[in-house]
Design a protein around this motif. Sequence first.
Motif, PDB file in Angstrom:
ATOM      1  N   VAL A 103      61.122  87.881 150.671  1.00  0.00           N
ATOM      2  CA  VAL A 103      60.863  86.515 150.215  1.00  0.00           C
ATOM      3  C   VAL A 103      59.353  86.314 150.049  1.00  0.00           C
ATOM      4  CG1 VAL A 103      60.748  85.595 152.580  1.00  0.00           C
ATOM      5  CG2 VAL A 103      61.327  84.056 150.682  1.00  0.00           C
ATOM      6  N   ARG A 104      59.007  85.473 149.103  1.00  0.00           N
ATOM      7  CA  ARG A 104      57.626  85.022 148.956  1.00  0.00           C
ATOM      8  C   ARG A 104      57.645  83.508 148.732  1.00  0.00           C
ATOM      9  NH1 ARG A 104      55.493  87.073 142.991  1.00  0.00           N
ATOM     10  NH2 ARG A 104      57.193  86.173 141.738  1.00  0.00           N
ATOM     11  N   ALA A 105      56.499  82.897 148.880  1.00  0.00           N
ATOM     12  CA  ALA A 105      56.437  81.429 148.816  1.00  0.00           C
ATOM     13  C   ALA A 105      55.266  80.978 147.969  1.00  0.00           C
ATOM     14  CB  ALA A 105      56.320  80.853 150.227  1.00  0.00           C
ATOM     15  N   GLN A 106      55.439  79.791 147.409  1.00  0.00           N
ATOM     16  CA  GLN A 106      54.348  79.104 146.709  1.00  0.00           C
ATOM     17  C   GLN A 106      53.918  77.941 147.591  1.00  0.00           C
ATOM     18  OE1 GLN A 106      54.415  76.587 142.789  1.00  0.00           O
ATOM     19  NE2 GLN A 106      54.230  78.753 142.201  1.00  0.00           N
ATOM     20  N   ILE A 107      52.634  77.903 147.913  1.00  0.00           N
ATOM     21  CA  ILE A 107      52.135  76.984 148.935  1.00  0.00           C
ATOM     22  C   ILE A 107      51.054  76.087 148.338  1.00  0.00           C
ATOM     23  CG2 ILE A 107      50.917  76.850 151.146  1.00  0.00           C
ATOM     24  CD1 ILE A 107      52.164  79.612 151.769  1.00  0.00           C
ATOM     25  N   SER A 108      51.168  74.820 148.689  1.00  0.00           N
ATOM     26  CA  SER A 108      50.078  73.884 148.369  1.00  0.00           C
ATOM     27  C   SER A 108      49.192  73.782 149.598  1.00  0.00           C
ATOM     28  CB  SER A 108      50.646  72.515 147.989  1.00  0.00           C
ATOM     29  OG  SER A 108      51.405  71.970 149.052  1.00  0.00           O
ATOM     30  N   ASP A 158      43.524  71.638 150.595  1.00  0.00           N
ATOM     31  CA  ASP A 158      42.552  71.151 149.607  1.00  0.00           C
ATOM     32  C   ASP A 158      43.182  70.925 148.238  1.00  0.00           C
ATOM     33  OD1 ASP A 158      43.068  73.736 148.892  1.00  0.00           O
ATOM     34  OD2 ASP A 158      40.994  74.440 149.087  1.00  0.00           O
ATOM     35  N   GLY A 159      44.519  71.002 148.147  1.00  0.00           N
ATOM     36  CA  GLY A 159      45.217  70.715 146.906  1.00  0.00           C
ATOM     37  C   GLY A 159      45.437  71.903 146.004  1.00  0.00           C
ATOM     38  N   ALA A 160      44.989  73.071 146.387  1.00  0.00           N
ATOM     39  CA  ALA A 160      45.194  74.266 145.559  1.00  0.00           C
ATOM     40  C   ALA A 160      46.622  74.805 145.737  1.00  0.00           C
ATOM     41  CB  ALA A 160      44.171  75.330 145.935  1.00  0.00           C
ATOM     42  N   ILE A 161      47.034  75.639 144.817  1.00  0.00           N
ATOM     43  CA  ILE A 161      48.343  76.283 144.861  1.00  0.00           C
ATOM     44  C   ILE A 161      48.132  77.793 144.945  1.00  0.00           C
ATOM     45  CG2 ILE A 161      50.531  76.687 143.676  1.00  0.00           C
ATOM     46  CD1 ILE A 161      50.265  73.853 144.641  1.00  0.00           C
ATOM     47  N   ARG A 162      48.780  78.410 145.898  1.00  0.00           N
ATOM     48  CA  ARG A 162      48.682  79.872 146.016  1.00  0.00           C
ATOM     49  C   ARG A 162      50.074  80.452 146.259  1.00  0.00           C
ATOM     50  NH1 ARG A 162      48.803  81.970 151.271  1.00  0.00           N
ATOM     51  NH2 ARG A 162      48.714  80.397 152.939  1.00  0.00           N
ATOM     52  N   THR A 163      50.228  81.695 145.859  1.00  0.00           N
ATOM     53  CA  THR A 163      51.501  82.401 146.029  1.00  0.00           C
ATOM     54  C   THR A 163      51.293  83.555 146.999  1.00  0.00           C
ATOM     55  OG1 THR A 163      52.185  81.844 143.773  1.00  0.00           O
ATOM     56  CG2 THR A 163      53.360  83.640 144.867  1.00  0.00           C
ATOM     57  N   THR A 164      52.126  83.647 147.983  1.00  0.00           N
ATOM     58  CA  THR A 164      52.015  84.704 148.990  1.00  0.00           C
ATOM     59  C   THR A 164      52.561  86.016 148.443  1.00  0.00           C
ATOM     60  OG1 THR A 164      54.201  84.338 149.981  1.00  0.00           O
ATOM     61  CG2 THR A 164      52.393  82.963 150.763  1.00  0.00           C
ATOM     62  N   GLY A 165      52.322  87.070 149.188  1.00  0.00           N
ATOM     63  CA  GLY A 165      52.975  88.337 148.882  1.00  0.00           C
ATOM     64  C   GLY A 165      54.413  88.335 149.387  1.00  0.00           C
ATOM     65  N   TRP A 166      55.077  89.450 149.181  1.00  0.00           N
ATOM     66  CA  TRP A 166      56.475  89.558 149.609  1.00  0.00           C
ATOM     67  C   TRP A 166      56.556  89.894 151.092  1.00  0.00           C
ATOM     68  CZ3 TRP A 166      60.331  87.948 146.608  1.00  0.00           C
ATOM     69  CH2 TRP A 166      60.129  87.906 145.220  1.00  0.00           C
ATOM     70  N   THR A 194      51.633  73.406 152.817  1.00  0.00           N
ATOM     71  CA  THR A 194      53.054  73.097 152.723  1.00  0.00           C
ATOM     72  C   THR A 194      53.739  74.099 151.802  1.00  0.00           C
ATOM     73  OG1 THR A 194      52.620  70.741 152.997  1.00  0.00           O
ATOM     74  CG2 THR A 194      54.758  71.360 152.109  1.00  0.00           C
ATOM     75  N   VAL A 195      54.866  74.607 152.238  1.00  0.00           N
ATOM     76  CA  VAL A 195      55.654  75.507 151.398  1.00  0.00           C
ATOM     77  C   VAL A 195      56.424  74.673 150.392  1.00  0.00           C
ATOM     78  CG1 VAL A 195      57.475  77.239 151.345  1.00  0.00           C
ATOM     79  CG2 VAL A 195      55.852  77.208 153.252  1.00  0.00           C
ATOM     80  N   GLU A 196      56.126  74.864 149.113  1.00  0.00           N
ATOM     81  CA  GLU A 196      56.779  74.082 148.059  1.00  0.00           C
ATOM     82  C   GLU A 196      57.978  74.812 147.458  1.00  0.00           C
ATOM     83  OE1 GLU A 196      56.002  71.074 147.455  1.00  0.00           O
ATOM     84  OE2 GLU A 196      54.032  70.868 148.419  1.00  0.00           O
ATOM     85  N   LEU A 197      57.799  76.108 147.184  1.00  0.00           N
ATOM     86  CA  LEU A 197      58.848  76.902 146.530  1.00  0.00           C
ATOM     87  C   LEU A 197      59.006  78.220 147.274  1.00  0.00           C
ATOM     88  CD1 LEU A 197      57.710  76.461 142.805  1.00  0.00           C
ATOM     89  CD2 LEU A 197      59.515  75.165 143.960  1.00  0.00           C
ATOM     90  N   ARG A 211      66.705  92.931 142.669  1.00  0.00           N
ATOM     91  CA  ARG A 211      67.416  91.765 142.140  1.00  0.00           C
ATOM     92  C   ARG A 211      66.606  90.536 142.551  1.00  0.00           C
ATOM     93  NH1 ARG A 211      73.802  89.957 142.842  1.00  0.00           N
ATOM     94  NH2 ARG A 211      73.556  87.885 141.891  1.00  0.00           N
ATOM     95  N   VAL A 212      66.007  89.894 141.590  1.00  0.00           N
ATOM     96  CA  VAL A 212      65.099  88.784 141.863  1.00  0.00           C
ATOM     97  C   VAL A 212      65.802  87.475 141.548  1.00  0.00           C
ATOM     98  CG1 VAL A 212      62.844  87.787 141.395  1.00  0.00           C
ATOM     99  CG2 VAL A 212      63.158  90.274 141.286  1.00  0.00           C
ATOM    100  N   LEU A 213      65.819  86.570 142.510  1.00  0.00           N
ATOM    101  CA  LEU A 213      66.435  85.261 142.327  1.00  0.00           C
ATOM    102  C   LEU A 213      65.393  84.278 141.789  1.00  0.00           C
ATOM    103  CD1 LEU A 213      68.562  84.931 145.604  1.00  0.00           C
ATOM    104  CD2 LEU A 213      69.036  86.227 143.511  1.00  0.00           C
ATOM    105  N   PRO A 214      65.837  83.186 141.206  1.00  0.00           N
ATOM    106  CA  PRO A 214      64.870  82.191 140.698  1.00  0.00           C
ATOM    107  C   PRO A 214      64.162  81.477 141.852  1.00  0.00           C
ATOM    108  CG  PRO A 214      67.121  81.391 140.483  1.00  0.00           C
ATOM    109  CD  PRO A 214      67.235  82.822 140.911  1.00  0.00           C
ATOM    110  N   TRP A 215      63.085  80.797 141.511  1.00  0.00           N
ATOM    111  CA  TRP A 215      62.362  80.016 142.517  1.00  0.00           C
ATOM    112  C   TRP A 215      63.230  78.833 142.946  1.00  0.00           C
ATOM    113  CZ3 TRP A 215      57.847  81.181 144.893  1.00  0.00           C
ATOM    114  CH2 TRP A 215      57.041  82.159 144.307  1.00  0.00           C
ATOM    115  N   TRP A 216      63.214  78.590 144.264  1.00  0.00           N
ATOM    116  CA  TRP A 216      63.930  77.435 144.811  1.00  0.00           C
ATOM    117  C   TRP A 216      62.922  76.471 145.413  1.00  0.00           C
ATOM    118  CZ3 TRP A 216      67.680  80.992 147.972  1.00  0.00           C
ATOM    119  CH2 TRP A 216      68.681  81.490 147.104  1.00  0.00           C
TER     120      TRP A 216
END
Length: 254
Positions: free
Chosen positions: A118-123, A126-134, A207-210, A237-242
């Motif tokens: 799993v990986r996550a998209q985090i806000s 400071d308002g930036a958006i970053r994506t973690t690794g797997w 905060t974890v957004e996706l 097998r990659v699932l869509p973002w939730w």
Amino acid sequence: MDAYDGGSNPPQGPGEPGAAPAAPQGSPPDTAPTADRPPRTGVAALSLRYQIGVAVALAVVAVAVCTHVGMLFLHVAPSNTLTKQHGRVIDDWIYPEFEQNWKLFAPNPLQQNIAVQVRAQISTADGAIRTTGWYDLSAQDGRAIDGNLLPSHTQQNELRRAWDYYVATHDTDNRPADLRGALSETYLRRIVALRLDREDVAGKGGTVELVQVRSRTTNVPPPEWSEERVSDQPVYRVLPWWSLPADETDGGVK
């Protein structure tokens, strides 16, 4: 009294009254059971001809049983020299009455390793958006189980069964196949949300957004003596973002 006088109990001749009848000459010896020789029972009571017949019948049954057990063993055993040379004979014996769908000592042994990541998209704060690794959640469970004499049911089965449940209720395009699809998706999403919160992936004020889940499937390599060849390349097998509901962000599900 003369020399042949037997006193008060003279011997009785065969022709005299009260004398026991003499056994006719040439008659067989007495075969009546005695206290020292009990009567014969079972196969021993049969004549020699019938004893031979019983022995032959038992030998035929024993050969048939041993043959059947041997055929079953070769059928369920891993591929070997005998099964390669006599596979047609084994199949003719087994099918269709004695068909087996399991391998020796294990029902349908696993031939693939499936890791759930799993990986996550985090806000960030400071308002930036970053994506973690797997994050390899299956590897985390494996490390928790390795060397643990009493691993928990959660460590062994929770993630694996959640993924199996999702795959069973969705098609290859990740569309739910029935009403259970939404339930399996929610179950898997909550599990990965909790795992990410334990890892504190959002950081302070984040905060974890996706979240996005994928599986990594690799074939178990065959033994060195096997002629089987399988690919060593992983299949994903990659699932869509939730998106996470409000009650699942920041570890809200506990």
